[in-house]
Design a protein around this motif. Sequence first.
Motif, PDB file in Angstrom:
ATOM      1  N   MET A  75       0.842  -1.200   0.000  1.00 12.21           N
ATOM      2  CA  MET A  75       0.000   0.000   0.000  1.00 12.21           C
ATOM      3  C   MET A  75       0.877   1.250   0.000  1.00 12.21           C
ATOM      4  N   SER A  76       0.264   2.360  -0.343  1.00  8.40           N
ATOM      5  CA  SER A  76       1.013   3.607  -0.368  1.00  8.40           C
ATOM      6  C   SER A  76       0.076   4.778  -0.130  1.00  8.40           C
ATOM      7  N   SER A  77       0.514   5.724   0.671  1.00  6.88           N
ATOM      8  CA  SER A  77      -0.235   6.971   0.835  1.00  6.88           C
ATOM      9  C   SER A  77       0.749   8.047   1.278  1.00  6.88           C
ATOM     10  N   LYS A  78       0.775   9.121   0.515  1.00  8.17           N
ATOM     11  CA  LYS A  78       1.696  10.220   0.835  1.00  8.17           C
ATOM     12  C   LYS A  78       1.301  10.846   2.184  1.00  8.17           C
ATOM     13  N   SER A  79       0.004  11.127   2.338  1.00  6.39           N
ATOM     14  CA  SER A  79      -0.460  11.734   3.595  1.00  6.39           C
ATOM     15  C   SER A  79      -0.488  10.701   4.723  1.00  6.39           C
ATOM     16  N   GLY A  80      -0.644   9.447   4.332  1.00  8.22           N
ATOM     17  CA  GLY A  80      -0.761   8.392   5.344  1.00  8.22           C
ATOM     18  C   GLY A  80      -2.118   8.347   5.996  1.00  8.22           C
ATOM     19  N   ASP A  81      -3.027   9.226   5.546  1.00  3.55           N
ATOM     20  CA  ASP A  81      -4.367   9.203   6.144  1.00  3.55           C
ATOM     21  C   ASP A  81      -5.488   9.161   5.109  1.00  3.55           C
ATOM     22  N   THR A  82      -5.168   8.793   3.876  1.00  3.85           N
ATOM     23  CA  THR A  82      -6.203   8.671   2.847  1.00  3.85           C
ATOM     24  C   THR A  82      -7.273   7.698   3.349  1.00  3.85           C
ATOM     25  N   LYS A  83      -8.483   8.205   3.413  1.00  6.08           N
ATOM     26  CA  LYS A  83      -9.596   7.486   4.035  1.00  6.08           C
ATOM     27  C   LYS A  83      -9.725   6.028   3.550  1.00  6.08           C
ATOM     28  N   GLU A  84      -9.827   5.855   2.225  1.00  7.90           N
ATOM     29  CA  GLU A  84     -10.065   4.519   1.685  1.00  7.90           C
ATOM     30  C   GLU A  84      -8.894   3.581   1.970  1.00  7.90           C
ATOM     31  N   THR A  85      -7.675   4.121   1.889  1.00  8.18           N
ATOM     32  CA  THR A  85      -6.499   3.276   2.088  1.00  8.18           C
ATOM     33  C   THR A  85      -6.368   2.875   3.551  1.00  8.18           C
ATOM     34  N   VAL A  86      -6.626   3.811   4.445  1.00  8.90           N
ATOM     35  CA  VAL A  86      -6.563   3.503   5.882  1.00  8.90           C
ATOM     36  C   VAL A  86      -7.611   2.445   6.222  1.00  8.90           C
ATOM     37  N   ARG A  87      -8.812   2.585   5.660  1.00 11.29           N
ATOM     38  CA  ARG A  87      -9.867   1.598   5.912  1.00 11.29           C
ATOM     39  C   ARG A  87      -9.444   0.218   5.381  1.00 11.29           C
ATOM     40  N   ALA A  88      -8.833   0.210   4.208  1.00  9.86           N
ATOM     41  CA  ALA A  88      -8.385  -1.067   3.630  1.00  9.86           C
ATOM     42  C   ALA A  88      -7.277  -1.684   4.495  1.00  9.86           C
ATOM     43  N   ALA A  89      -6.419  -0.845   5.045  1.00 10.41           N
ATOM     44  CA  ALA A  89      -5.342  -1.367   5.898  1.00 10.41           C
ATOM     45  C   ALA A  89      -5.920  -1.960   7.186  1.00 10.41           C
ATOM     46  N   GLU A  90      -6.918  -1.287   7.744  1.00 11.01           N
ATOM     47  CA  GLU A  90      -7.604  -1.838   8.926  1.00 11.01           C
ATOM     48  C   GLU A  90      -8.206  -3.204   8.597  1.00 11.01           C
ATOM     49  N   TRP A  91      -8.860  -3.247   7.464  1.00 16.33           N
ATOM     50  CA  TRP A  91      -9.527  -4.477   7.009  1.00 16.33           C
ATOM     51  C   TRP A  91      -8.504  -5.601   6.801  1.00 16.33           C
ATOM     52  N   CYS A  92      -7.367  -5.247   6.233  1.00 21.06           N
ATOM     53  CA  CYS A  92      -6.298  -6.238   6.059  1.00 21.06           C
ATOM     54  C   CYS A  92      -5.840  -6.747   7.426  1.00 21.06           C
ATOM     55  N   LYS A  93      -5.680  -5.810   8.356  1.00 26.71           N
ATOM     56  CA  LYS A  93      -5.216  -6.193   9.692  1.00 26.71           C
ATOM     57  C   LYS A  93      -6.237  -7.131  10.360  1.00 26.71           C
ATOM     58  N   GLU A  94      -7.522  -6.739  10.264  1.00 25.00           N
ATOM     59  CA  GLU A  94      -8.581  -7.585  10.842  1.00 25.00           C
ATOM     60  C   GLU A  94      -8.547  -9.004  10.272  1.00 25.00           C
ATOM     61  N   ASN A  95      -8.191  -9.085   8.982  1.00 28.78           N
ATOM     62  CA  ASN A  95      -8.198 -10.395   8.322  1.00 28.78           C
ATOM     63  C   ASN A  95      -6.858 -11.121   8.371  1.00 28.78           C
ATOM     64  N   GLY A  96      -5.880 -10.478   8.980  1.00 24.68           N
ATOM     65  CA  GLY A  96      -4.576 -11.125   9.083  1.00 24.68           C
ATOM     66  C   GLY A  96      -3.746 -11.111   7.803  1.00 24.68           C
ATOM     67  N   TYR A  97      -4.048 -10.150   6.911  1.00 28.13           N
ATOM     68  CA  TYR A  97      -3.237 -10.017   5.694  1.00 28.13           C
ATOM     69  C   TYR A  97      -2.026  -9.136   6.004  1.00 28.13           C
ATOM     70  N   ARG A  98      -0.876  -9.539   5.554  1.00 33.51           N
ATOM     71  CA  ARG A  98       0.353  -8.798   5.856  1.00 33.51           C
ATOM     72  C   ARG A  98       0.513  -7.584   4.926  1.00 33.51           C
ATOM     73  N   VAL A  99       0.649  -6.404   5.513  1.00 32.21           N
ATOM     74  CA  VAL A  99       0.731  -5.162   4.730  1.00 32.21           C
ATOM     75  C   VAL A  99       2.113  -4.534   4.854  1.00 32.21           C
ATOM     76  N   VAL A 100       2.680  -4.174   3.720  1.00 32.27           N
ATOM     77  CA  VAL A 100       3.881  -3.338   3.712  1.00 32.27           C
ATOM     78  C   VAL A 100       3.509  -2.020   3.022  1.00 32.27           C
ATOM     79  N   SER A 101       3.783  -0.908   3.708  1.00 28.70           N
ATOM     80  CA  SER A 101       3.317   0.391   3.207  1.00 28.70           C
ATOM     81  C   SER A 101       4.446   1.377   2.964  1.00 28.70           C
ATOM     82  N   LEU A 102       4.244   2.186   1.932  1.00 32.57           N
ATOM     83  CA  LEU A 102       5.062   3.385   1.739  1.00 32.57           C
ATOM     84  C   LEU A 102       4.263   4.534   2.348  1.00 32.57           C
TER      85      LEU A 102
END
Lengths: 336, 336
Positions: free
Chosen positions: A89-116
């Motif tokens: 994943m990537s977000s310059k601001s780090g707070d893009t609504k949709e991306t943050v929600r997707a990262a939460e969802w990944c975390k809830e599901n146990g998917y491993r996320v590496v972010s820029l």
Amino acid sequence: MLKFDEQLYLKDGKTTYETRGKIEQIADEISKEGYKNIFFISVGGSIAIMLPVVEMLKQLTDVPIYAEQAAEVVLTGHRQLTKDSIVIMSSKSGDTKETVRAAEWCKENGYRVVSLVGTPDAPLEKLSRWVIPNRAKDGVEFEYMELFMLVFRLLANRNEFPKYNQFADQLEKLPENLVKAKQKFEPIADEIAKNYYNEPYNIWVGDGEMWGEVYLFSMCVVEEMQWIRTKAVSSSEFFHGTLELVSDNVPVFLVKGEGKRRVLDERVEKFCKQYTKKLVVIDTKDYELEGIDDDFRWILAPTISTTLLVDRLAFHYEKYTGHDLDIRRYYRQFDY
Amino acid sequence: MLKFDEQLYLKDGKTTYETRGKIEQIADEISKEGYKNIFFISVGGSIAIMLPVVEMLKQLTDVPIYAEQAAEVVLTGHRQLTKDSIVIMSSKSGDTKETVRAAEWCKENGYRVVSLVGTPDAPLEKLSRWVIPNRAKDGVEFEYMELFMLVFRLLANRNEFPKYNQFADQLEKLPENLVKAKQKFEPIADEIAKNYYNEPYNIWVGDGEMWGEVYLFSMCVVEEMQWIRTKAVSSSEFFHGTLELVSDNVPVFLVKGEGKRRVLDERVEKFCKQYTKKLVVIDTKDYELEGIDDDFRWILAPTISTTLLVDRLAFHYEKYTGHDLDIRRYYRQFDY
């Protein structure tokens, strides 16, 4: 150059390049843990610059690669996305609504996320298993550099990118080359902006590893920051509809890449040379990359076009239109 | 209804439905031979209608699914495309240059191709291992019907679409339902065309299993057949650039689906209701599918929108613009 601070830019390049050690360490950890496939998940400009990488990986790796829009994937899921996947994943601001929600969802599901992530302590950072700090003030090219180091190190660990060390060593020379590209393009950018800033509509064309660039610049800069109408279409699909809109006075901007699909760009160029007086060709081949092997040029081509378009042409448009690149009427101005 | 022959249409529906036996036989043969992944390869309108199917399959099957543009894949290859893949192609004319070349390339490489071909003895037919005749005179919905029978039978054979028989039985009732949908939409189509035929620019929005529809209608009909400028953008990406172009007098056409991404369409609708006076919503939910389970509606939604847009709205545009849908200045008029 207009609104350009060379010292800051080169410092940003250095800061970015200094993440190499950390990125390689992350890639090696991921390789050690193993993964079945790679998902790129983001939105807007951030997913746009992942699309070129997806196009490259199709040609280079046996690992299945997918790109998904953050707001969509949380609604539908994806049967290939499992705990065995790696999500980038990537977000310059780090707070893009949709991306943050997707990262939460990944975390809830146990998917491993590496972010820029471009902003320290941003929400996305806290939701990611691994974080690559993307601390350059500006410059899409620096995000590309980090993505390239990450994915090509992963491939190197699978023996699918044997020249990785050479590639990563030479990346250090990219920022100074991009400064020279900007310098060479500066008068051209001025000329293009002067000629076209007042055009009510532009067709933007490019393909494959340049498609993300065309998508990004037309939508996230020309539309979002200048409120000018665009149509973006790939060089291959151009011939299945949009070509009918071409006429003498319709501007067509063609972004030519250096990969295997370049012949498709050339077909568009040949066609448009005959049917519009307003063809603008941005060809990365016109810009030298000193100290970097020709083999790597097709991969680095999007860093050249982005430095020319997002960093140069945008400011020249701003100069002529008088429309501040930072003004938005809706985006992030209120809830919607 | 304008330029509509109900008897011919229902006959085309019947002809299409009669291919069910052949399609199921092909699907069963493919299942028996086995396959590692499925590639959809085509161009323009033909690939557009495969995109909804790809979006559905992401949610339904563990088989990796890919969609590739024919002209591109022959240049780059794709590391996932091997002799263990199944390639699904489609061409109404059966002689689309890029698709025929891709089929030749597949044959040379030993990739198994199953094609929907609209014209008997066309080049694509000869290059395909399996051929599904797509003999309806017109009607994108009939191509969807054939694609659905093919892919969902494949899934049924993997226990991933347990209601296949029910679905395929009920498909027989689709054409008569689509006639009713057309009838209901006819005055609406006339109203839309009358109000908007003269607009120089339109934004078209939709998402997920409706994205292919938006892509197809805006590019292959509004642009190609009416020479009217469009911008197509997905409902999720709309908020990352294109929204800035919305203002009171900019027409936005929103095609709402019935799948899990419908909330994204609703977000666009809510936004556009406030910021343009020219919002047109095409909502497949407004059209009944009698005798068909609600469970299947999200899958059939693209057949509804295509029957409303490609078959109805296009003719009403033609009536008001006076621009014959069959006239092209460039496409297939000469070599380029």
